[in-house]
Motif scaffolding. Structure first.
Motif, PDB file in Angstrom:
ATOM      1  N   LEU A 106       9.113  -0.563  -1.681  1.00 41.66           N
ATOM      2  CA  LEU A 106      10.046  -0.316  -0.568  1.00 41.66           C
ATOM      3  C   LEU A 106       9.862   1.074   0.021  1.00 41.66           C
ATOM      4  N   GLN A 107       9.436   2.040  -0.796  1.00 45.09           N
ATOM      5  CA  GLN A 107       9.143   3.360  -0.235  1.00 45.09           C
ATOM      6  C   GLN A 107       7.989   3.271   0.771  1.00 45.09           C
ATOM      7  N   ALA A 108       7.023   2.412   0.469  1.00 44.30           N
ATOM      8  CA  ALA A 108       5.841   2.316   1.334  1.00 44.30           C
ATOM      9  C   ALA A 108       6.044   1.356   2.507  1.00 44.30           C
ATOM     10  N   PHE A 109       6.732   0.239   2.245  1.00 47.62           N
ATOM     11  CA  PHE A 109       6.807  -0.801   3.277  1.00 47.62           C
ATOM     12  C   PHE A 109       8.210  -1.005   3.845  1.00 47.62           C
ATOM     13  N   GLY A 110       9.227  -0.397   3.211  1.00 43.84           N
ATOM     14  CA  GLY A 110      10.591  -0.448   3.743  1.00 43.84           C
ATOM     15  C   GLY A 110      10.952   0.915   4.287  1.00 43.84           C
ATOM     16  N   GLY A 111      12.217   1.324   4.039  1.00 41.44           N
ATOM     17  CA  GLY A 111      12.645   2.652   4.482  1.00 41.44           C
ATOM     18  C   GLY A 111      13.519   2.588   5.724  1.00 41.44           C
ATOM     19  N   LYS A 219      -0.354  -9.728   2.925  1.00 43.32           N
ATOM     20  CA  LYS A 219       1.089  -9.985   2.845  1.00 43.32           C
ATOM     21  C   LYS A 219       1.627  -9.982   1.426  1.00 43.32           C
ATOM     22  N   LEU A 220       0.837 -10.554   0.524  1.00 41.41           N
ATOM     23  CA  LEU A 220       1.410 -10.926  -0.774  1.00 41.41           C
ATOM     24  C   LEU A 220       1.267  -9.833  -1.835  1.00 41.41           C
ATOM     25  N   ILE A 221       2.372  -9.573  -2.522  1.00 43.92           N
ATOM     26  CA  ILE A 221       2.363  -8.699  -3.697  1.00 43.92           C
ATOM     27  C   ILE A 221       3.068  -9.470  -4.820  1.00 43.92           C
ATOM     28  N   VAL A 222       2.433  -9.558  -5.978  1.00 48.04           N
ATOM     29  CA  VAL A 222       3.060 -10.242  -7.112  1.00 48.04           C
ATOM     30  C   VAL A 222       3.424  -9.196  -8.150  1.00 48.04           C
ATOM     31  N   SER A 223       4.727  -9.073  -8.450  1.00 46.71           N
ATOM     32  CA  SER A 223       5.105  -8.062  -9.443  1.00 46.71           C
ATOM     33  C   SER A 223       5.384  -8.722 -10.789  1.00 46.71           C
ATOM     34  N   ALA A 242      -2.247  -7.262  -6.189  1.00 50.49           N
ATOM     35  CA  ALA A 242      -2.295  -7.337  -4.724  1.00 50.49           C
ATOM     36  C   ALA A 242      -3.698  -6.977  -4.271  1.00 50.49           C
ATOM     37  N   ALA A 243      -3.887  -6.983  -2.965  1.00 44.54           N
ATOM     38  CA  ALA A 243      -5.175  -6.531  -2.412  1.00 44.54           C
ATOM     39  C   ALA A 243      -5.314  -5.027  -2.675  1.00 44.54           C
ATOM     40  N   PRO A 244      -6.554  -4.531  -2.836  1.00 43.28           N
ATOM     41  CA  PRO A 244      -6.742  -3.097  -3.083  1.00 43.28           C
ATOM     42  C   PRO A 244      -6.058  -2.208  -2.037  1.00 43.28           C
ATOM     43  N   ALA A 245      -5.962  -2.660  -0.799  1.00 42.10           N
ATOM     44  CA  ALA A 245      -5.332  -1.844   0.256  1.00 42.10           C
ATOM     45  C   ALA A 245      -3.857  -1.587  -0.055  1.00 42.10           C
ATOM     46  N   VAL A 246      -3.200  -2.570  -0.686  1.00 41.62           N
ATOM     47  CA  VAL A 246      -1.788  -2.402  -1.061  1.00 41.62           C
ATOM     48  C   VAL A 246      -1.675  -1.293  -2.110  1.00 41.62           C
ATOM     49  N   VAL A 247      -2.601  -1.299  -3.047  1.00 41.73           N
ATOM     50  CA  VAL A 247      -2.615  -0.257  -4.081  1.00 41.73           C
ATOM     51  C   VAL A 247      -2.823   1.110  -3.422  1.00 41.73           C
ATOM     52  N   ASP A 248      -3.710   1.172  -2.415  1.00 37.07           N
ATOM     53  CA  ASP A 248      -3.918   2.427  -1.678  1.00 37.07           C
ATOM     54  C   ASP A 248      -2.600   2.892  -1.039  1.00 37.07           C
ATOM     55  N   ALA A 249      -1.846   1.942  -0.486  1.00 37.93           N
ATOM     56  CA  ALA A 249      -0.575   2.284   0.177  1.00 37.93           C
ATOM     57  C   ALA A 249       0.420   2.855  -0.826  1.00 37.93           C
ATOM     58  N   LEU A 250       0.464   2.271  -2.009  1.00 39.23           N
ATOM     59  CA  LEU A 250       1.450   2.716  -3.001  1.00 39.23           C
ATOM     60  C   LEU A 250       1.113   4.105  -3.539  1.00 39.23           C
TER      61      LEU A 250
END
Ligand code: PMP
Length: 366
Positions: A106-111, A219-223, A242-250
């Motif tokens: 949520l810090q990366a994709f919400g806010g 789109k998809l992240i599995v926690s 998730a995709a590596p790009a999601v990890v980069d975002a986090l």
């Protein structure tokens, strides 16, 4: 110092009047309220964790591996092995419990100015983490039987166009899981990120949403978490795929060195013993079915569960019934759903005690 109260502090206005997450931590003989694994870790795991921590302790003057690469490799291997999906550490991210993983998402994709949507009742921390990150929370309904109407859910998601959608499968506190073709309807409708919270996945016989990552990489992240099936709640280790790009975002929002040297070493040791720890899963699933059947036999209505807990009702006064269990030495959970309580599946002995009390409750309540 006690003269200063919360009201005196310059607290953010949007946090005033809120209550913290607070499952009671009480010392009672039978604790079935926080969906932990009732089986302590096997002796070999305890020895291996101890040895791993002893080894790294000599390096405690240095910061740990900031990217926790070795741990992420181990988790990738575990998840690839259990889902059949090819994953590497570039697909994996880990933090101190999946709560921290969700917060980073949520810090990366919400806010501020963004929205997150969830289908309630569900995990109570989703809206709390949204509030903490100043993400506007959009509650959406489930069916009266707590299952998810995915056609309606897809329509709601299309209309509300949230930045983040939470789908909890199996759902806490109701226990049901979402078949993947159903889940995909919501995934297709979502314009932003979809977090599938699979904290209880190991207890379910359905395939994991990890198998959909290839199809929905943006789109998809599995926690996931090691707190439940892995019997590692005290170790605090959650992760996601998730995709590596999601990890980069986090990595843009994570605190540097968030996973301590001790956590990384202990978690790696625990993952090495996954097979032994996860042997409890089948036992717990069988116990879950036994407890649900017995509850139904007493006249209660257990909600079908794919997890290590059961939501059951109906009670005219759930809070008073919760207290009756506690008075009898059994701590279960009042999750705030009218007429219902939730019990975590324990050891056979704990479950027997719970069922004995339930029989008494049934004679006065149902
Ligand atoms: N998601 C769900 C659905 C949960 O029930 C829980 C724990 N109750 C979590 C995430 C967080 O667990 P942890 O932070 O221990 O990984």
């Amino acid at each position: 110092m006690d003269a200063v109260t919360l009201a005196d502090l310059p607290l953010r206005e949007d946090l005033r009047g809120r209550t913290p997450y607070g499952a009671p931590q009480l010392e009672v003989p039978v604790r079935l309220n926080t969906n932990e694994n009732p089986y302590p870790p096997p002796a070999e795991l305890v020895a291996d964790v101890t040895e791993a921590v002893r080894e790294v302790a000599a390096g405690l003057h240095r910061y740990p591996d900031r990217d926790a690469v070795a741990l992420r490799q181990d988790l990738a291997a575990y998840l690839a092995g259990s889902t059949g999906v090819a994953l590497t550490e570039r697909n994996l991210w880990a933090a101190n419990g999946s709560n921290e993983v969700l917060q980073q998402i949520l810090q990366a994709f919400g806010g501020p100015g963004r929205t997150a949507l969830g289908f309630e009742p569900s995990y109570s921390m989703h809206p709390i983490i949204a509030a903490g990150t100043r993400t506007d929370w959009v509650p959406a309904p489930r069916r009266a039987d707590f299952s998810l109407d995915t056609e309606a859910a897809a329509r709601i998601v299309t209309e509300a166009a949230p930045d983040v959608v939470f789908l909890t499968s199996p759902n806490n506190p109701t226990g049901g899981s979402i078949p993947l073709p159903e889940l995909e309807k919501v995934l297709r409708a979502a314009p932003g990120i979809v977090v599938v919270d699979e904290a209880y996945a190991e207890f379910s016989s359905r395939p994991s949403a990890v198998t959909l990552l290839e199809r929905y990489p943006a789109k998809l992240i599995v926690s996931r978490t090691m707190s439940k099936a892995f019997a590692f709640a005290g170790g605090r280790l959650g992760y996601l795929a998730a995709a590596p790009a999601v990890v980069d975002a986090l990595q843009l929002v994570r605190l540097p060195y968030h996973l301590s040297l001790l956590t990384q070493a202990a978690a790696r040791a625990a993952v090495r013993h996954a097979e032994a720890t996860l042997a409890s899963v089948a036992k717990l699933a069988a116990e879950r079915d036994r407890v649900a059947e017995a509850l139904a036999g007493f006249g209660f209505t257990p909600v079908p569960s794919d997890a290590n807990f059961i939501l059951f009702g109906r009670f005219a006064h759930a809070r008073a019934v919760w207290q009756s269990y506690l008075d009898a030495g059994v701590l279960i959970r009042d999750v705030g759903i009218e007429g219902h309580l939730r019990v975590t599946v324990g050891t056979p002995e704990e479950n027997d005690t719970f069922l004995e009390v339930s029989k008494d409750v049934a004679s006065t309540e149902v």
